[in-house]
Design an enzyme around this catalytic site. Structure first.
Site, PDB file in Angstrom:
ATOM      1  N   ASN A 189      -0.199  10.758   6.587  1.00 51.15           N
ATOM      2  CA  ASN A 189      -1.453  10.220   7.111  1.00 51.15           C
ATOM      3  C   ASN A 189      -2.566  11.247   7.234  1.00 51.15           C
ATOM      4  O   ASN A 189      -3.628  10.955   7.772  1.00 51.15           O
ATOM      5  CB  ASN A 189      -1.195   9.549   8.460  1.00 51.15           C
ATOM      6  CG  ASN A 189      -0.532   8.199   8.255  1.00 51.15           C
ATOM      7  OD1 ASN A 189      -1.127   7.316   7.654  1.00 51.15           O
ATOM      8  ND2 ASN A 189       0.699   8.076   8.698  1.00 51.15           N
ATOM      9  N   THR A 249       0.092  -3.992  11.867  1.00 50.10           N
ATOM     10  CA  THR A 249      -0.797  -3.998  10.719  1.00 50.10           C
ATOM     11  C   THR A 249      -0.070  -4.450   9.512  1.00 50.10           C
ATOM     12  O   THR A 249       0.807  -3.778   9.013  1.00 50.10           O
ATOM     13  CB  THR A 249      -1.289  -2.623  10.367  1.00 50.10           C
ATOM     14  OG1 THR A 249      -1.962  -2.156  11.471  1.00 50.10           O
ATOM     15  CG2 THR A 249      -2.208  -2.676   9.177  1.00 50.10           C
ATOM     16  N   THR A 281       0.885  -1.179   0.000  1.00 54.50           N
ATOM     17  CA  THR A 281       0.000   0.000   0.000  1.00 54.50           C
ATOM     18  C   THR A 281       0.918   1.223   0.000  1.00 54.50           C
ATOM     19  O   THR A 281       1.364   1.648  -1.058  1.00 54.50           O
ATOM     20  CB  THR A 281      -0.952   0.009   1.209  1.00 54.50           C
ATOM     21  OG1 THR A 281      -0.200  -0.187   2.399  1.00 54.50           O
ATOM     22  CG2 THR A 281      -1.996  -1.079   1.083  1.00 54.50           C
ATOM     23  N   THR A 299      -8.583  10.659   1.093  1.00 57.08           N
ATOM     24  CA  THR A 299      -9.126  11.643   0.143  1.00 57.08           C
ATOM     25  C   THR A 299      -8.163  11.922  -0.995  1.00 57.08           C
ATOM     26  O   THR A 299      -7.056  11.443  -1.017  1.00 57.08           O
ATOM     27  CB  THR A 299      -9.446  12.959   0.873  1.00 57.08           C
ATOM     28  OG1 THR A 299      -8.320  13.369   1.628  1.00 57.08           O
ATOM     29  CG2 THR A 299     -10.637  12.783   1.776  1.00 57.08           C
ATOM     30  N   GLU A 336       5.982   4.302   7.766  1.00 59.44           N
ATOM     31  CA  GLU A 336       5.625   5.598   7.178  1.00 59.44           C
ATOM     32  C   GLU A 336       6.325   6.760   7.865  1.00 59.44           C
ATOM     33  O   GLU A 336       6.185   6.973   9.067  1.00 59.44           O
ATOM     34  CB  GLU A 336       4.116   5.819   7.286  1.00 59.44           C
ATOM     35  CG  GLU A 336       3.332   4.991   6.281  1.00 59.44           C
ATOM     36  CD  GLU A 336       1.834   5.052   6.516  1.00 59.44           C
ATOM     37  OE1 GLU A 336       1.417   5.621   7.519  1.00 59.44           O
ATOM     38  OE2 GLU A 336       1.098   4.511   5.671  1.00 59.44           O
ATOM     39  N   LYS A 354       3.682  -6.994   3.887  1.00 59.62           N
ATOM     40  CA  LYS A 354       3.377  -5.591   3.621  1.00 59.62           C
ATOM     41  C   LYS A 354       2.993  -4.949   4.945  1.00 59.62           C
ATOM     42  O   LYS A 354       2.488  -5.625   5.858  1.00 59.62           O
ATOM     43  CB  LYS A 354       2.268  -5.415   2.593  1.00 59.62           C
ATOM     44  CG  LYS A 354       0.869  -5.785   3.025  1.00 59.62           C
ATOM     45  CD  LYS A 354       0.064  -4.815   3.849  1.00 59.62           C
ATOM     46  CE  LYS A 354       0.222  -3.376   3.427  1.00 59.62           C
ATOM     47  NZ  LYS A 354      -0.592  -2.506   4.381  1.00 59.62           N
TER      48      LYS A 354
END
Lengths: 395, 395
Positions: free
Chosen positions: B390, B191, B146, B395, B271, B180
């Site tokens: 994040n 996660t 992702t 959106t 991230e 991932k």
């Protein structure tokens, strides 16, 4: 206004030179009575600053003559020498007031793990006592700021209902308060120093009960960054100077309003915050469940980042709810963002594009569909400014 | 390399069009046997995605023929229709393999709260089966990304010690893995989606025990942002194609190394991370205490911001330790940052200016002085880049 609004109190804020900025950094709040009844709640962090250890002992006696507060250093994790520094500070203020150090509360805030420069602090205590007067409340509130951008003060004048059949008499009493706290804000307590004064006449046991009741639904439900401080203190001092012995419930209601006012001010000045977020949890099987769920949502970094970007990413609300042990059925969860029910029965509800998060105030409603209880938790978003501000605090 | 390194497996990664970027987004990993023994661990989040609910049932039977994974949508909080989508996906892959949907695992990752575009997903399942081969492991690993910036794969060839007195025979078996996960990384589980394959011959009960043992000390000790996903899955499939029945301890050790390798890759691609932080907790009264303290430190936003700024603000470590219920005396805590003992016996130790945090790797050591146990937790710093990434995911 502030802590000198009630009768019987004087205060001051002076420059000791603890802050490199040259701003006020030492405050005193003195209770001239006739009563000295007091109560306090402290951080539940097991690593506690020297002033917290000292003040806990003082308050256990139920009487406080005065409090001395400093910014520019937390005096936490400073060992036996740090505790001696707190003791010396209390002795200094006691001597200036010709009173006992056993009734002097000490509060400190700032960087953890550094000794305080006592050669600067002790003379400032004398200077603060010399300056202290009935107009000093705002200067005191100014002196306890660290990264706070504004002074935080509160005030309430209360008409106490008298039990029936009495002749007319004085029924008005006053509460005043000041607070600091902008980072390391998490419940039990939010990181902060708060001093609340009143000229009502209540004993220490009544003050203690009222204060625990008030903080449980105000400061304990503020969670800006999930970080719990070593120095949190909320001190309540009553001078009795109004001569009014208020009804306990009436006083607790007024005190809760003062605490809620100060908690809201802390939220609105939280470090780096661009949104003021209210998490409403309804339909909970118990109030404890509602608080647990609210705090879990309030601490979800991914949701807080999404709010900073005005992104209605409601899946992050559900993923936070799902980490708790509250009573709920995942297929009966409902979530609204600013009134738009984006999640109904655990599945997509109204389209997320209908949610407008552009304003500074955001309300997230979580309906657990499990009972009649509810709670409100206040938090903020997580911004690049927060990270920046906290990336070089000690250096 | 990757999941096709062991004998008996083929895989593919194809473009379904679920990701707007046009990158690969659907993967299959197929076990051609002779064995189909399998085990899996799933998120402990109570809000669970449809594919997790489905796959938990499948794995309870102990046999898995194949797994289909998609990025571009988590299929979480999508209600009964979302579950039907997962079921239809499993049926599609089963039909292509002329097999039973009851042995097909499904994994999804991406945004929560949106249905998957089944008109794109189902044809891609057929395409993936058509392409699947012994060289497809890296494409499969690519398709599950992702926000991951790199493909994460692992590989280990193991010589199994044979019990004494046996004639020489085949003793080598292989493990391969892909993973991932870059955000929403928190224990139980981090996660992520992970598929590990082996050509060793073990039954489902042995695989389950080995997998729980391995994940407990690897993926469960990775905590990048304290956020727990609705979709976490670690699947272990054994083909038995090597003919080797390894010693359980030997296999568990090799599996743990593969999991640790993938967990480290997840940490290094988290991230927005600019620092790779290892929290070592030593001197704990129990391993549980060590893990509790390590996670509390790993989740402290203020500390993580300080690390992003290379600021050795060790007071934030102590304030995090103090929020736990682990056994310790605050006056006996020691803390080192990159080997410099900045806190000794709960008070300042070596000068914080001696700490060099400029490098990408940071080690924080917390000595609880309470016993012989220890644990290591992996985390990252909290950067402006994390917030930025994040703040507009959906959106």
């Amino acid at each position: 206004m502030s802590v000198t609004a009630p009768q019987g109190f004087r205060a001051a804020g002076v420059v000791a030179g603890l802050k490199s900025s040259g701003e006020r950094d030492v405050a005193v709040v003195i209770n001239d009575g006739p009563s000295r009844a007091a109560a306090a709640v402290f951080t539940s962090n097991r690593v506690q600053a020297a002033p917290v250890k000292w003040s806990r002992q003082v308050v256990s006696g139920g009487r406080v003559r005065a409090v001395v507060l400093n910014s520019g250093g937390a005096n936490a994790c400073t060992g036996p020498l740090g505790f001696q520094d707190t003791h010396a500070t209390a002795e200094k203020l006691a001597a200036a007031l010709d009173d006992s150090a056993g009734e002097i509360v000490v509060c400190s805030t700032g960087l953890i793990g550094e000794r305080l420069p006592m050669d600067k602090l002790l003379p400032a205590v004398d200077a603060a006592v010399a300056e202290a007067d009935r107009a000093g409340g705002v200067h005191a509130a100014d002196a306890i700021r660290t990264t706070d951008t504004v002074v935080k003060i509160a005030f309430r004048r209360q008409d106490s209902a008298q039990p029936g059949g009495q002749p007319p008499q004085k029924t008005t009493y006053t509460l005043g308060g000041m607070a600091k706290g902008a980072g390391m804000l998490a419940p039990a307590l939010a990181t902060m120093l708060v001093v609340i004064t009143t000229d009502a006449d209540l004993d220490a046991a009544e003050l203690d009960k009222a204060l625990r009741s008030a903080t449980a639904v105000t400061f304990d439900r503020l969670d800006a960054d999930g970080c719990m401080s070593t120095n949190d203190t909320v001190l309540l001092m009553a001078s009795g100077a109004s001569g009014v012995k208020p009804d306990y419930k009436d006083f607790t209601r007024a005190l809760t309003e003062v605490c809620a006012d100060l908690a809201r001010q802390l939220q609105r000045d939280a470090e780096g915050a661009s949104k003021y977020v209210t998490i409403e949890v309804v339909g909970a099987a118990s109030e404890t469940d509602a608080v647990t769920v609210g705090k879990s949502v309030a601490r979800n970094n991914l949701l807080k980042c999404a709010l900073a970007g005005s992104d209605p990413n409601w899946g992050r609300v559900l993923s936070a709810v799902g980490t708790t042990d509250a009573v709920f059925d995942p297929d009966r969860l409902n979530v609204a963002m600013n009134g738009v029910w984006v999640c109904r029965a655990g599945a997509p509800g109204d389209d997320r594009s209908k949610v407008d998060l552009k304003g500074k105030d955001v309300t997230i409603t979580v309906d657990l569909s499990a009972g009649p209880h509810s709670a409100i938790i206040l938090t903020t978003d997580l911004t690049e400014a927060y990270v920046h501000e906290n990336s070089a605090y000690s250096t």
